[in-house]
Scaffold this motif. Structure first.
Motif, PDB file in Angstrom:
ATOM      1  N   GLN A  71       7.628 103.772  42.173  1.00 11.02           N
ATOM      2  CA  GLN A  71       6.412 104.054  40.884  1.00 11.02           C
ATOM      3  C   GLN A  71       4.823 104.914  41.685  1.00 11.02           C
ATOM      4  O   GLN A  71       4.374 104.369  41.084  1.00 11.02           O
ATOM      5  CB  GLN A  71       6.045 102.479  40.863  1.00 11.02           C
ATOM      6  N   ILE A  72       6.046 105.541  42.859  1.00  9.38           N
ATOM      7  CA  ILE A  72       4.374 106.525  43.801  1.00  9.38           C
ATOM      8  C   ILE A  72       4.027 105.263  44.541  1.00  9.38           C
ATOM      9  O   ILE A  72       3.703 105.500  45.303  1.00  9.38           O
ATOM     10  CB  ILE A  72       3.812 107.323  42.039  1.00  9.38           C
ATOM     11  N   GLY A  73       3.235 104.473  43.936  1.00  9.07           N
ATOM     12  CA  GLY A  73       1.207 104.177  44.041  1.00  9.07           C
ATOM     13  C   GLY A  73       0.967 104.280  45.289  1.00  9.07           C
ATOM     14  O   GLY A  73       0.919 104.226  46.325  1.00  9.07           O
ATOM     15  N   LEU A  74       0.376 105.416  44.872  1.00  8.62           N
ATOM     16  CA  LEU A  74      -0.844 105.853  45.699  1.00  8.62           C
ATOM     17  C   LEU A  74      -1.985 105.181  45.644  1.00  8.62           C
ATOM     18  O   LEU A  74      -2.198 103.951  44.694  1.00  8.62           O
ATOM     19  CB  LEU A  74      -1.201 107.492  45.518  1.00  8.62           C
ATOM     20  N   PHE A  75      -3.066 104.765  46.288  1.00  7.44           N
ATOM     21  CA  PHE A  75      -4.097 104.343  46.470  1.00  7.44           C
ATOM     22  C   PHE A  75      -4.657 105.413  45.792  1.00  7.44           C
ATOM     23  O   PHE A  75      -5.682 106.333  45.901  1.00  7.44           O
ATOM     24  CB  PHE A  75      -4.182 104.086  48.194  1.00  7.44           C
ATOM     25  N   PRO A  76      -4.788 104.580  44.682  1.00  2.72           N
ATOM     26  CA  PRO A  76      -7.095 105.460  43.942  1.00  2.72           C
ATOM     27  C   PRO A  76      -7.213 105.701  44.089  1.00  2.72           C
ATOM     28  O   PRO A  76      -8.311 106.474  43.887  1.00  2.72           O
ATOM     29  CB  PRO A  76      -6.921 105.003  42.462  1.00  2.72           C
ATOM     30  N   HIS A  77      -8.089 104.631  45.197  1.00  8.56           N
ATOM     31  CA  HIS A  77      -8.994 104.861  45.626  1.00  8.56           C
ATOM     32  C   HIS A  77      -9.800 105.939  46.970  1.00  8.56           C
ATOM     33  O   HIS A  77     -10.153 105.544  47.247  1.00  8.56           O
ATOM     34  CB  HIS A  77     -10.148 103.707  46.377  1.00  8.56           C
ATOM     35  N   ARG A  78      -8.720 106.385  47.746  1.00 12.75           N
ATOM     36  CA  ARG A  78      -8.324 107.092  48.194  1.00 12.75           C
ATOM     37  C   ARG A  78      -7.580 108.373  48.388  1.00 12.75           C
ATOM     38  O   ARG A  78      -7.182 108.609  47.427  1.00 12.75           O
ATOM     39  CB  ARG A  78      -7.373 106.538  49.782  1.00 12.75           C
ATOM     40  N   LEU A 119      -2.869 107.869  55.839  1.00  9.70           N
ATOM     41  CA  LEU A 119      -2.426 106.080  56.104  1.00  9.70           C
ATOM     42  C   LEU A 119      -2.007 106.137  57.356  1.00  9.70           C
ATOM     43  O   LEU A 119      -2.143 105.227  58.261  1.00  9.70           O
ATOM     44  CB  LEU A 119      -2.605 105.943  54.883  1.00  9.70           C
ATOM     45  N   LYS A 124      -9.111 115.494  46.498  1.00  8.53           N
ATOM     46  CA  LYS A 124      -8.958 114.677  45.215  1.00  8.53           C
ATOM     47  C   LYS A 124      -8.632 113.495  45.335  1.00  8.53           C
ATOM     48  O   LYS A 124      -8.142 112.618  46.500  1.00  8.53           O
ATOM     49  CB  LYS A 124      -8.039 115.921  44.676  1.00  8.53           C
ATOM     50  N   TYR A 125      -8.944 112.100  44.576  1.00  4.72           N
ATOM     51  CA  TYR A 125      -8.336 111.478  43.908  1.00  4.72           C
ATOM     52  C   TYR A 125      -6.950 111.243  43.302  1.00  4.72           C
ATOM     53  O   TYR A 125      -7.117 112.360  42.759  1.00  4.72           O
ATOM     54  CB  TYR A 125      -9.361 110.415  43.390  1.00  4.72           C
ATOM     55  N   GLY A 140      -5.928 110.073  40.714  1.00  7.17           N
ATOM     56  CA  GLY A 140      -5.800 109.996  39.342  1.00  7.17           C
ATOM     57  C   GLY A 140      -6.373 111.249  38.728  1.00  7.17           C
ATOM     58  O   GLY A 140      -5.798 111.649  37.550  1.00  7.17           O
ATOM     59  N   ARG A 168       3.073 111.468  51.643  1.00 10.83           N
ATOM     60  CA  ARG A 168       2.931 110.153  53.189  1.00 10.83           C
ATOM     61  C   ARG A 168       3.791 109.121  53.637  1.00 10.83           C
ATOM     62  O   ARG A 168       3.917 108.786  54.446  1.00 10.83           O
ATOM     63  CB  ARG A 168       2.187 109.358  52.075  1.00 10.83           C
ATOM     64  N   HIS A 218       2.825  98.201  42.514  1.00 10.58           N
ATOM     65  CA  HIS A 218       3.425  99.010  43.396  1.00 10.58           C
ATOM     66  C   HIS A 218       1.961  99.497  44.255  1.00 10.58           C
ATOM     67  O   HIS A 218       2.651  99.854  45.940  1.00 10.58           O
ATOM     68  CB  HIS A 218       3.729 100.191  42.583  1.00 10.58           C
ATOM     69  N   VAL A 219       1.047  99.538  44.230  1.00  8.19           N
ATOM     70  CA  VAL A 219      -0.448 100.419  45.134  1.00  8.19           C
ATOM     71  C   VAL A 219       0.392  99.472  46.614  1.00  8.19           C
ATOM     72  O   VAL A 219       0.041  99.895  47.554  1.00  8.19           O
ATOM     73  CB  VAL A 219      -0.971 100.649  44.772  1.00  8.19           C
ATOM     74  N   ALA A 246       3.635  99.727  47.531  1.00  6.89           N
ATOM     75  CA  ALA A 246       3.641 100.883  48.681  1.00  6.89           C
ATOM     76  C   ALA A 246       3.383 100.842  50.375  1.00  6.89           C
ATOM     77  O   ALA A 246       3.866 101.325  50.637  1.00  6.89           O
ATOM     78  CB  ALA A 246       3.228 102.102  48.044  1.00  6.89           C
ATOM     79  N   LEU A 263     -10.116  97.744  45.188  1.00  2.00           N
ATOM     80  CA  LEU A 263      -9.821  98.280  44.384  1.00  2.00           C
ATOM     81  C   LEU A 263     -10.404  97.291  43.219  1.00  2.00           C
ATOM     82  O   LEU A 263     -10.730  97.432  41.652  1.00  2.00           O
ATOM     83  CB  LEU A 263      -8.244  98.006  44.323  1.00  2.00           C
ATOM     84  N   SER A 318     -15.339 103.032  45.292  1.00  2.00           N
ATOM     85  CA  SER A 318     -14.926 104.336  45.691  1.00  2.00           C
ATOM     86  C   SER A 318     -15.271 105.279  44.292  1.00  2.00           C
ATOM     87  O   SER A 318     -14.311 104.557  42.865  1.00  2.00           O
ATOM     88  CB  SER A 318     -13.579 104.110  46.587  1.00  2.00           C
ATOM     89  N   GLY A 345     -12.476 106.746  43.137  1.00  2.00           N
ATOM     90  CA  GLY A 345     -11.526 106.955  42.407  1.00  2.00           C
ATOM     91  C   GLY A 345     -11.155 105.771  41.801  1.00  2.00           C
ATOM     92  O   GLY A 345      -9.606 105.800  40.866  1.00  2.00           O
ATOM     93  N   THR A 346     -11.684 104.639  41.474  1.00  2.00           N
ATOM     94  CA  THR A 346     -11.958 103.464  41.613  1.00  2.00           C
ATOM     95  C   THR A 346     -11.666 103.647  39.509  1.00  2.00           C
ATOM     96  O   THR A 346     -11.376 103.119  38.951  1.00  2.00           O
ATOM     97  CB  THR A 346     -11.847 102.619  41.744  1.00  2.00           C
ATOM     98  N   VAL A 402     -14.147 109.558  38.879  1.00  2.00           N
ATOM     99  CA  VAL A 402     -13.291 110.407  38.837  1.00  2.00           C
ATOM    100  C   VAL A 402     -13.748 111.771  38.609  1.00  2.00           C
ATOM    101  O   VAL A 402     -13.520 113.271  38.661  1.00  2.00           O
ATOM    102  CB  VAL A 402     -11.961 110.036  37.860  1.00  2.00           C
TER     103      VAL A 402
END
Ligand SMILES: Nc1ncnc2c1ncn2[C@@H]1O[C@H](COP(=O)(O)OP(=O)(O)OP(=O)(O)O)[C@@H](O)[C@H]1O
Ligand SMILES: [Mg+2]
Lengths: 340, 218, 212
Positions: free
Chosen positions: A85-92, A100, A133-134, A136, A150, B105-106, B109, B128, B202, B204-205, B210
């Motif tokens: 599901q990819i699971g990148l950290f959206p806040h990074r 990481l 970029k994030y 998202g 990663r 999933h995050v 990961a 998050l 952040s 990103g959240t 964004v």
């Protein structure tokens, strides 16, 4: 080397095991591809190897060491993991996502910077553009590539890749596959790779493991499996054109008759002079192709030009001849091997 | 009104210090509680039920009951205790919800790459969950500021006293003045927390973030 | 703590005040529902949507007004009594109902509404047959929240002559008798539970079972 030994997983309250009595070995530096229908337990096997899931029964050995006795956190830092599901950290940011594990391992800042640059180039993304970029802000395919970068970041000797190229378009997928195989030649990582795409499996795998309902139904080299599917189920997974896939796998140089071994009869279609001459003459009068091309390409040329043999060239010199008969007898040979 | 101005300052300061004390204690208590129950799921039902129960008890009753307890008595201690208990529900619930809202999933990961539980909590889940946790903190602060007025009936000398006197004297001016001052205090605290939030969260959240981040990166 | 006094509070003092409390809360909730629900519906119609957003912001800001002040606000104009108390409670219970009505109706996926319209339903039918049934659970949860809050806040009605269980609790505070406060709280708890149960029954009646 990774060795799975009678591995089973029964989830609580599940009707049937997600993985059942699965045993196989993956050699050092090999890519082992898991293929099978949705829900057959591929992801579960992967997660047992990095201990995100504990097996119900059975053992896993990495380099002869039973991983049940290792510290899961340390184990996982040696294993790159590309999650389905990819699971990148959206806040990074993209940079922080890739950095990481190196950061967890306390790499120097400069080393991390360099590594991220290298990886971004490798996966075909412009560092200038995506660095800050994030997730998202990226497309699904871009995110997936960042996920691969990663996992590669700290250069782990083992990689678990769960449908790593599932979300990218065919052209980029092709590029990534090629690129990945190219770097694998140097990296020599031991890789377990999950895919739904049998073509990808045939292309990427040194070995293919076909699963159904938690069980391993066939395990072997792609050519063997293509030539001798062990059951109707495997044959169905391989598709109607499995022979063509096989032809894609084998290079013409492995089947051609080298020029010096050619009898007069075999080379009858070619005049000696022309055979010895350079590429030009061959190109003009006859059809030729290069040693590294797959048999399928040879077949294509023969069919289009209504020939029953072609010349094989290496760097402008004809080095051998490949006939229609060579191909068909090779295939029936392989298949007969299966019946024995 | 004017000759009352020094009193208004006193009331406002008392109100502010009460709210800040309560907020400090409540955060120190309930954020860890929320984190713990998101980890030890089997306690979550009971804890939330307790929070809901406390939240449903009329604040006047809570103040009154603590007032009669020896060592608490009239005034600050009872008020603080009652308000801290009152704050349990919105804070614990939002921390729990926030942590649970993080895409599993995050988290997976992160775990798959060899992050320890503490690293996952600190580097993934908390950042998050911040937007939801912060929403809870802001709601709580506004609630506490309003309910603190009722503590005037157990001897707190805060802005509630203006309203209390307004009621006994049937004085609209005093009631409205009290209402406005409390509201301003609540909105001010809310605004300040909003500023802090924007620094902490952040880009990103959040969707807005964004877009903001996009502008910056070009 | 004396058992005797607890019993006195429960059996002798609480009865009439409990009835007053019930009356205060049901009247306030009824009026609030009658105001907030149509407003919520209006503000989610396409034409008034922007107005709705503003109304919501206003209501949210209104949350900062302390309940004590809301209760007291009509006293200077109407004097002590039931009327200012109920009116204040109505104001107080508007927010959760209005907010959840808007959230519920606004949360109905637009493709569902579009599909309904595409099948030939007119605006009225879409509202009654699609939007409302789908959003009743959210609206009802707003009514429940409002009920619990109002039952609690109605204790303050005693300050403005509205009666209710607040009388018992304030008596306890004035006399330093925890028994009275505890008894009053227990009765209020029971009232809150009664409202919650009744509303749950109503919900069972209103919400199709597969959506619950
Ligand atoms: N955490 C879990 N709890 C219970 N059952 C699970 C869990 N994870 C997976 N399963 C079940 O185990 C079986 C195998 O799942 P798994 O994720 O390994 O399939 P997969 O081969 O990776 O499928 P896909 O190709 O769709 O990703 C499925 O039937 C699934 O429902
Ligand atoms: Mg899977």
């Amino acid at each position: 080397m990774i060795k799975l030994e009678r591995l089973s997983k029964i989830f609580p309250e599940a009707e049937r095991p997600a993985v059942e009595e699965l045993s196989l070995e993956v050699d050092q530096g090999d890519i082992c591809v898991f293929v099978g229908p949705s829900g057959c337990g591929k992801t579960t096997v992967l997660k047992m190897i990095n201990r995100l899931i504990e097996p119900t029964a059975g053992n896993i050995f990495i380099e002869e060491e039973n991983i049940a006795g290792t510290d899961p956190v340390l184990l996982r830092r040696k294993i790159g993991y590309v999650i389905q599901q990819i699971g990148l950290f959206p806040h990074r940011t993209v940079f922080e996502n890739i950095a990481l594990v190196p950061r967890l391992l306390h790499w120097s800042h400069q080393a991390i910077e360099e590594r991220v640059q290298v990886l971004l180039n490798l996966i075909g993304l412009d560092p200038q553009e995506v660095y800050y970029k994030y997730p998202g802000q990226l497309s699904g395919g871009e995110m997936q590539r960042i996920g691969v970068a990663r996992a590669l970041a700290a250069d782990p000797p083992i990689m678990l890749m769960d449908e790593p190229f599932g979300a990218v378009d065919p052209i980029i997928r092709h590029h990534l596959q090629e690129e990945f195989l190219r770097i694998q030649q140097e990296m020599k990582k031991t890789i377990i790779f999950v895919t739904h795409d049998i073509n990808e499996a045939v292309k990427m795998g040194d070995r293919i493991a076909i699963m159904n309902q938690g069980r391993l139904v066939q395990y072997g080299e792609p050519a063997d499996i293509l030539a001798r599917p062990g059951s109707r189920f495997v044959a169905e997974i391989l598709g109607d054109d499995r022979t063509m896939k096989l032809l894609e796998l084998v290079r013409v140089e492995t089947l051609m008759t080298p020029l010096d071994k050619c009898s007069e009869k075999q080379s009858g279609g070619f005049q000696d002079a022309e055979l010895q001459a350079g590429r030009e003459s061959v190109q003009n009068g006859y059809s030729w192709l290069e040693t590294q091309k797959p048999l399928k390409a040879a077949l294509e040329i023969m069919m289009r030009n209504n020939l029953d043999q072609v010349a094989v060239c290496r760097e402008d010199n004809v080095v051998g001849i490949l006939g229609w008969k060579d191909i068909t007898s090779y295939i029936s040979n392989l298949e007969r091997g299966g019946r024995l | 009104m004017l000759n009352n101005s020094h009193r208004i300052v006193e009331y406002s300061l008392n109100h502010l210090t009460l709210v800040l004390t309560v907020t400090g204690i409540a955060l120190a208590l309930w954020i860890p509680t929320g984190l713990l129950i998101s980890r030890y799921e089997r306690f979550s039902g009971l804890t939330m039920a307790l929070g809901n129960l406390l939240f449903c008890i009329p604040s006047l009753s809570l103040f009154g009951i603590f007032m009669t307890v020896p060592h608490l008595g009239l005034g600050r201690r009872s008020a603080v205790l009652a308000l801290v208990l009152y704050a349990m529900m919105p804070l614990v619930r939002n921390v729990y919800r926030g942590i649970k809202s993080v895409d599993r999933h995050v988290v997976e990961a992160g775990r798959g790459m060899g992050m320890s539980n503490l690293e996952i909590l600190w580097q993934i889940q908390l950042p998050l969950a911040w937007p939801i946790i912060f929403a809870g903190i802001r709601v709580t602060v506004v609630l506490v500021t309003g309910i603190a007025t009722i503590a005037t009936y157990i001897g707190e000398r805060n802005l509630g006293r203006l309203i209390q006197h307004g009621i006994t004297r049937s004085n609209a001016e005093m009631i409205i003045a009290g209402a406005i001052l409390v509201s301003i205090l609540a909105l001010l605290l809310d605004y300040l927390l909003g500023r802090v939030e924007r620094r902490l969260i952040s880009p990103g959240t959040t969707q807005v973030g964004v877009r903001k981040g996009q502008e910056e990166s070009f | 703590m004396s058992l005797e006094r607890l019993l006195e509070a429960l059996l002798v003092r609480s009865g009439p005040h409990a009835l007053e409390h019930l009356r205060l809360v049901s009247l306030a909730l009824g009026c609030a529902l009658a105001i907030a629900f149509p407003l919520g519906v209006l503000f989610t119609r396409e034409r008034f949507r922007s107005l709705g957003l503003k109304a919501m912001a206003l209501l949210n800001t209104g949350q900062a007004i302390p309940p004590l002040a809301v209760i007291a606000i009509f006293l200077p104009f109407w004097g002590l009594g039931f009327r200012p108390a109920v009116t204040a409670l109505v104001l107080y219970s508007l927010l959760p109902i209005a907010r959840n009505t808007m959230a519920g109706l606004g949360g109905v996926p637009s493709e569902v509404k579009e599909a309904a319209r595409g099948m030939g339903l007119n605006g009225w039918d879409v509202f009654w047959q699609v939007e409302l049934p789908l959003s009743v659970p959210v609206i009802m949860s707003g009514v429940k929240t409002s009920a619990v809050l109002t039952v609690g806040t109605a204790t303050l009605a005693a300050l403005v002559g509205g009666g209710g269980m607040g009388r018992v609790i304030f008596a306890g505070i004035d006399m330093f008798w925890p028994e009275f406060i505890i008894a009053g709280t227990m009765v209020i708890g029971v009232i809150a539970i009664v409202f919650d149960r009744l509303l749950s029954l109503l919900e069972i009646f209103l919400v199709p079972s597969h959506l619950r």
